[in-house]
Design an enzyme around this catalytic site. Structure first.
Site, PDB file in Angstrom:
ATOM      1  CD  GLU A   1       0.471  -5.253  -4.470  1.00 21.27           C
ATOM      2  OE1 GLU A   1       1.311  -4.478  -4.973  1.00 21.27           O
ATOM      3  OE2 GLU A   1       0.173  -5.244  -3.266  1.00 21.27           O
TER       4      GLU A   1
ATOM      5  CE  LYS B   1      -4.349  -6.431   1.641  1.00 18.08           C
ATOM      6  NZ  LYS B   1      -3.646  -7.675   1.310  1.00 18.08           N
TER       7      LYS B   1
ATOM      8  CG  ASN C   1       1.458  -9.114  -1.763  1.00 19.30           C
ATOM      9  OD1 ASN C   1       2.236  -8.203  -1.981  1.00 19.30           O
ATOM     10  ND2 ASN C   1       0.179  -8.905  -1.526  1.00 19.30           N
TER      11      ASN C   1
ATOM     12  N   GLY D   1       0.796  -1.227   0.000  1.00 24.48           N
ATOM     13  CA  GLY D   1       0.000   0.000   0.000  1.00 24.48           C
ATOM     14  C   GLY D   1       0.823   1.268   0.000  1.00 24.48           C
TER      15      GLY D   1
ATOM     16  CD  GLU E   1      -2.780  -7.903  -2.193  1.00 23.58           C
ATOM     17  OE1 GLU E   1      -3.462  -6.862  -2.165  1.00 23.58           O
ATOM     18  OE2 GLU E   1      -1.946  -8.202  -1.327  1.00 23.58           O
TER      19      GLU E   1
ATOM     20  NE  ARG F   1       4.759  -9.641   1.465  1.00 22.68           N
ATOM     21  CZ  ARG F   1       3.540  -9.275   1.854  1.00 22.68           C
ATOM     22  NH1 ARG F   1       2.819 -10.115   2.578  1.00 22.68           N
ATOM     23  NH2 ARG F   1       3.028  -8.103   1.520  1.00 22.68           N
TER      24      ARG F   1
END
Length: 445
Positions: free
Chosen positions: A289, A237, A291, A165, A275, A293
């Site tokens: 995007e 978030k 992530n 973000g 996402e 991980r």
């Protein structure tokens, strides 16, 4: 199975990984900074190594110190958690070239998905929907203005190398774009060492929905449902829930299929998250995007799908089959996670300090993944996350009732904290209805 694991992280995620490792009989090794010496994760590890001063660059982002600790303790593998070095492709390569096991996707996948422009282009080629936007970095302000005119205002100005973000701004017209472009570019150069900027369409009323994927040791990629992540402040978030109240079975099928295609496009292994932005009016979704991980919000998926995602990560890294049947994945029940942060509940500004009182809620369907306990000091050096309050149950209504009681019972005195915000959210009609979007917090404030 891996026999010894160094956890290259801190706080609640370090405790979380250590807990599963010890349950599986794996020797758990912690690394810690001088500021964290008294935190629970240090005491709970089988062995702990001091790696530097509080500054993350000299401790948790210090690859040499972490590798030295792994060598000194005889660690067989390294789990990076989230943040810090978790999405650092160079570190992943160094870990593996040192003869250690990296508990995460390979460096090539991290590299491919780490640049947002490259990731968008890869996803478009794989048939994953992407929002209208640039296919190359906007080289200068004039290029950004031209791109925005073609896309149509409002637009999102984003750091290509950003994440979490950070490095984002909204422009409603050319004048705002000129300001946001310079601001985002400067921030990206300072924070990520890469000033590349992309321009894409901004959706004023949108939901943020993500899909948990897992690349298995046999090469398959599976999806373990979606998470709703639309309760946010500053694009970060605060609440996640699974399943999303906005996602129908038909939409879920499309979302999960797209996420699997995304993982397959980069031969993904281990845990990751795709996402997306979801238009609640049209049910159209667009890749945002990936992530590469484990996510902060992974526990809600664990409850709804009945898996321990950290165990699955360790099994993939060990070349083992999953504990579940990949062909029989189905959600059951509901779960919500509330991020308890050391920040004031109105403006969400950080509020470190000594924890004088810390009383965690208990009860059926209540889980607390905490990084601190009574007597610990919350320092200004790291993320403000204190704990994750995870509530599960058979239905969303049951979970919401349990969450209200759990929030009322959570006692923290000392540092500022956002528990009162969650008490307010859990009486908010928009949130309770499930028909909320990413603007809900701003409307509450």
């Amino acid at each position: 199975m891996i026999e010894s694991l160094l956890v290259a992280n801190r706080g609640e995620i370090a405790r979380r990984i250590i807990r599963t490792a010890k349950r599986l009989g794996i020797r758990a090794i912690a690394v810690y900074s001088e500021a964290d010496a008294d935190l629970p994760f240090v005491a709970e590890a089988d062995e702990a190594v001091l790696i530097g001063p509080p500054n993350p660059a000299q401790s948790y982002r210090n690859a040499e110190a972490i590798l030295a600790a792994a060598k000194a303790t005889g660690a067989q593998a390294i789990h990076p958690g989230y943040g810090f070095l978790s999405e650092n492709a160079e570190f992943a390569r160094t870990v593996e070239s040192s003869g250690l096991i990296w508990v995460g996707p390979d460096a090539d996948a991290i590299t491919a998905m780490g640049d947002k422009i490259n990731a968008r282009n890869l996803m478009a080629a794989a048939g994953v929907p992407v929002a209208p936007g640039t296919t190359d970095p906007a080289a200068d302000l004039n290029a950004a203005v031209t791109a925005a005119a073609g896309i149509g205002y409002p637009v999102m100005v984003k750091a290509a190398a950003g994440g979490g973000g950070m490095g984002m701004g909204v422009a409603v017209d050319e004048a705002a774009l000129r300001t946001e472009y310079d601001k985002v570019r400067a921030f990206a150069e300072r924070m990520f060492g890469d000033g590349s900027v992309l321009i894409e369409r901004y959706f004023p009323r949108v939901r943020h929905v993500e899909v948990q994927i897992l690349g298995l040791a046999d090469g398959r990629v599976v999806a373990l449902g979606e998470r709703e992540c639309s309760v946010q402040r500053r694009n970060q978030k605060l609440v996640e829930e699974s399943p999303s109240p906005a996602v129908s079975p038909e939409l879920r099928s499309r979302l999960l299929a797209a996420a699997v295609r995304a993982g397959e496009a980069v031969s993904y292994r281990n845990a990751g998250t795709v996402e997306c932005l979801l238009d609640p009016e049209t049910n159209e979704f667009f890749f945002l995007e990936m992530n590469t991980r484990l996510q902060v919000e992974h526990p809600v998926t664990e409850y709804v799908y009945g898996v321990d995602l950290v165990e699955e990560q360790l099994r993939v890294a060990s070349g083992l089959a999953p504990t579940f049947d990949p062909d029989a994945l189905a959600p059951s029940g509901h779960a919500i996670e509330l991020r308890i942060n050391a920040e004031d509940p109105k403006r969400f500004l950080p509020g470190p300090g000594v924890i004088r009182t810390w009383v965690e809620p208990t009860g059926e369907g209540v889980r607390v993944d905490s990084g601190y306990t009574e007597g610990n000091t919350v320092t200004p050096f790291y993320d403000s996350l204190l704990a994750k309050l995870i509530i599960s149950g058979a239905t969303r209504d049951e979970v919401l009732e349990r969450a209200k009681a759990a929030v009322a019972a959570f006692q923290i005195e000392g540092p500022k904290n956002n528990v009162p915000f969650f008490a307010e959210l859990l009486t908010n009609e928009e949130f309770l209805s499930g028909a909320y979007d990413t603007g809900i917090v701003s409307r509450m404030r």
